[in-house]
Design an enzyme around this catalytic site. Structure first.
Site, PDB file in Angstrom:
ATOM      1  N   GLY A  46      -9.002 -25.591  42.628  1.00  0.00           N
ATOM      2  CA  GLY A  46      -9.779 -24.242  42.711  1.00  0.00           C
ATOM      3  C   GLY A  46     -11.050 -24.759  42.254  1.00  0.00           C
ATOM      4  O   GLY A  46     -11.674 -25.669  41.793  1.00  0.00           O
ATOM      5  N   GLU A 135     -10.168 -19.612  36.869  1.00  0.00           N
ATOM      6  CA  GLU A 135     -11.381 -19.385  37.830  1.00  0.00           C
ATOM      7  C   GLU A 135     -12.205 -18.029  37.395  1.00  0.00           C
ATOM      8  O   GLU A 135     -13.454 -17.879  37.615  1.00  0.00           O
ATOM      9  CB  GLU A 135     -11.038 -19.533  39.337  1.00  0.00           C
ATOM     10  CG  GLU A 135     -10.325 -20.654  39.869  1.00  0.00           C
ATOM     11  CD  GLU A 135     -11.128 -21.912  39.397  1.00  0.00           C
ATOM     12  OE1 GLU A 135     -12.310 -21.922  39.287  1.00  0.00           O
ATOM     13  OE2 GLU A 135     -10.296 -23.114  39.371  1.00  0.00           O
ATOM     14  N   HIS A 138     -14.365 -18.503  34.468  1.00  0.00           N
ATOM     15  CA  HIS A 138     -15.626 -19.219  34.739  1.00  0.00           C
ATOM     16  C   HIS A 138     -16.541 -18.086  35.326  1.00  0.00           C
ATOM     17  O   HIS A 138     -17.888 -18.355  34.987  1.00  0.00           O
ATOM     18  CB  HIS A 138     -15.310 -20.116  36.071  1.00  0.00           C
ATOM     19  CG  HIS A 138     -14.947 -21.615  35.767  1.00  0.00           C
ATOM     20  ND1 HIS A 138     -15.708 -22.432  34.679  1.00  0.00           N
ATOM     21  CD2 HIS A 138     -13.863 -22.515  36.167  1.00  0.00           C
ATOM     22  CE1 HIS A 138     -14.851 -23.635  34.752  1.00  0.00           C
ATOM     23  NE2 HIS A 138     -14.051 -23.678  35.481  1.00  0.00           N
TER      24      HIS A 138
HETATM   25  O1  K1U Z   1     -12.490 -26.803  37.706  1.00  0.00           O
HETATM   26  C1  K1U Z   1     -11.719 -26.000  38.189  1.00  0.00           C
HETATM   27  O2  K1U Z   1     -11.950 -24.822  37.841  1.00  0.00           O
HETATM   28  C2  K1U Z   1     -10.523 -26.330  39.116  1.00  0.00           C
HETATM   29  C3  K1U Z   1      -9.249 -26.653  38.341  1.00  0.00           C
HETATM   30  C4  K1U Z   1      -8.278 -25.769  38.543  1.00  0.00           C
HETATM   31  C5  K1U Z   1      -7.095 -25.517  37.811  1.00  0.00           C
HETATM   32  C6  K1U Z   1      -6.172 -26.642  37.620  1.00  0.00           C
HETATM   33  C7  K1U Z   1      -5.115 -26.485  36.615  1.00  0.00           C
HETATM   34  C8  K1U Z   1      -4.999 -25.363  35.725  1.00  0.00           C
HETATM   35  C9  K1U Z   1      -5.888 -24.504  35.892  1.00  0.00           C
HETATM   36  C10 K1U Z   1      -6.908 -24.674  36.639  1.00  0.00           C
HETATM   37  C11 K1U Z   1      -8.792 -27.969  38.947  1.00  0.00           C
HETATM   38  O3  K1U Z   1      -8.458 -28.095  40.010  1.00  0.00           O
HETATM   39  S1  K1U Z   1      -8.302 -29.571  37.809  1.00  0.00           S
HETATM   40  C12 K1U Z   1      -8.005 -30.520  38.674  1.00  0.00           C
HETATM   41  C13 K1U Z   1      -6.598 -30.541  39.403  1.00  0.00           C
HETATM   42  O4  K1U Z   1      -6.321 -30.773  40.504  1.00  0.00           O
HETATM   43  C14 K1U Z   1      -5.188 -30.045  38.765  1.00  0.00           C
HETATM   44  C15 K1U Z   1      -4.846 -30.176  37.177  1.00  0.00           C
HETATM   45  C16 K1U Z   1      -3.846 -29.671  36.772  1.00  0.00           C
HETATM   46  C17 K1U Z   1      -2.756 -29.536  37.456  1.00  0.00           C
HETATM   47  C18 K1U Z   1      -2.707 -29.179  38.834  1.00  0.00           C
HETATM   48  C19 K1U Z   1      -4.024 -29.711  39.449  1.00  0.00           C
HETATM   49 ZN    ZN Z   2     -12.567 -25.203  35.580  1.00  0.00          ZN
END
Ligand code: K1U
Ligand code: ZN
Length: 170
Positions: A46, A135, A138
Site C-alpha cells: 500500500g 493507509e 496516513h
Molecule cells: O507504507 C505503507 O503504508 C505500506 C505498508 C502497508 C501495510 C503493510 C502491512 C500492514 C499494514 C500496512 C507496507 O506495504 S509495509 C511492507 C510490506 O510489504 C508488508 C509488511 C507486512 C505484511 C505484509 C506486507
Molecule cells: Zn505506512
C-alpha cells in the site's frame, strides 16, 4: 511513469492532514500511476499520497501475490467498523525495517471513488482491512508507530534519525 521519493519517519510532513481530491483529472491519473510504480518498486502492499508529500486523499494498494491487481481509493470514508478488534503486525514504507502489532477493527465497510472517479463501496476483512485502516491513518497525518508506547516510539525515532545521518554521510 516516475518513481517518487517516500518520506521517512520522523519527517514532520507525514503529519499533514490530506485534503479531498476535487477532480479525478489527468494530474490525479498520473499521480496514481507514479504511486503504483513507487509502491511496486518498494515492494509494499500500500501507499498513501501523504507518503510521497502530496496531501490529497488518495491511496493505492495491491495485495495480490502476482502484483497485478491494483486498488485505487480516492476520498475513502469508513461507513462501518466492527466492534471486534484484532492485533496484526504492521510495517510501513516510511518506517523501513520496523514491524509491530497494532489493534484495529477486524472488518470495515467503506465508500470511495476509484481511479476513474466512480463511487464504489467495499467490504474488507483480514490484511485488506488492516492495510486500508493503516493507509487512511496516513491521510490523517498518523503513522502506525504512534500506536506504540512512547518508549518504543522514541527508540524507533532515534534509529531512523541515526540511519538518515549515516545515509547523508555515506
Ligand atoms: O507504507 C505503507 O503504508 C505500506 C505498508 C502497508 C501495510 C503493510 C502491512 C500492514 C499494514 C500496512 C507496507 O506495504 S509495509 C511492507 C510490506 O510489504 C508488508 C509488511 C507486512 C505484511 C505484509 C506486507
Ligand atoms: Zn505506512
Amino acid at each position: 511513469m516516475a518513481l517518487l521519493p517516500i518520506l521517512c519517519y520522523p519527517d514532520p510532513r507525514l503529519h499533514t492532514v490530506a485534503q479531498p481530491v476535487q477532480l479525478v483529472d489527468a494530474r490525479i491519473k498520473t499521480l496514481i500511476s507514479d504511486m503504483l510504480e513507487t509502491m511496486y518498486d518498494a515492494e509494499g502492499i500500500g501507499l498513501a499520497a501523504t507518503q510521497v508529500d502530496v496531501h490529497e486523499r488518495l491511496i493505492v494498494m495491491d495485495l495480490s501475490g502476482e502484483r497485478n491487481s491494483p486498488l485505487v481509493l480516492i476520498n475513502p470514508e469508513i461507513t462501518w467498523a466492527s466492534q471486534e478488534q484484532q492485533v496484526n503486525d504492521e510495517g510501513c514504507l516510511s518506517v523501513p525495517g520496523i514491524y509491530d502489532g497494532v489493534e484495529r477493527s477486524s472488518s470495515i465497510q467503506l465508500k470511495a471513488q476509484d481511479g476513474e472517479g466512480r463511487l464504489r463501496t467495499l467490504d474488507a476483512q483480514g490484511l485488506l482491512a488492516v492495510c486500508i485502516q493503516h493507509e487512511m491513518d496516513h491521510l490523517l497525518g498518523k503513522v502506525f508507530v504512534e500506536y506504540l508506547s512512547p518508549l518504543k516510539r522514541n527508540r524507533i525515532k532515534t534509529k531512523m534519525l541515526k540511519a538518515r545521518r549515516e545515509t547523508v554521510r555515506a
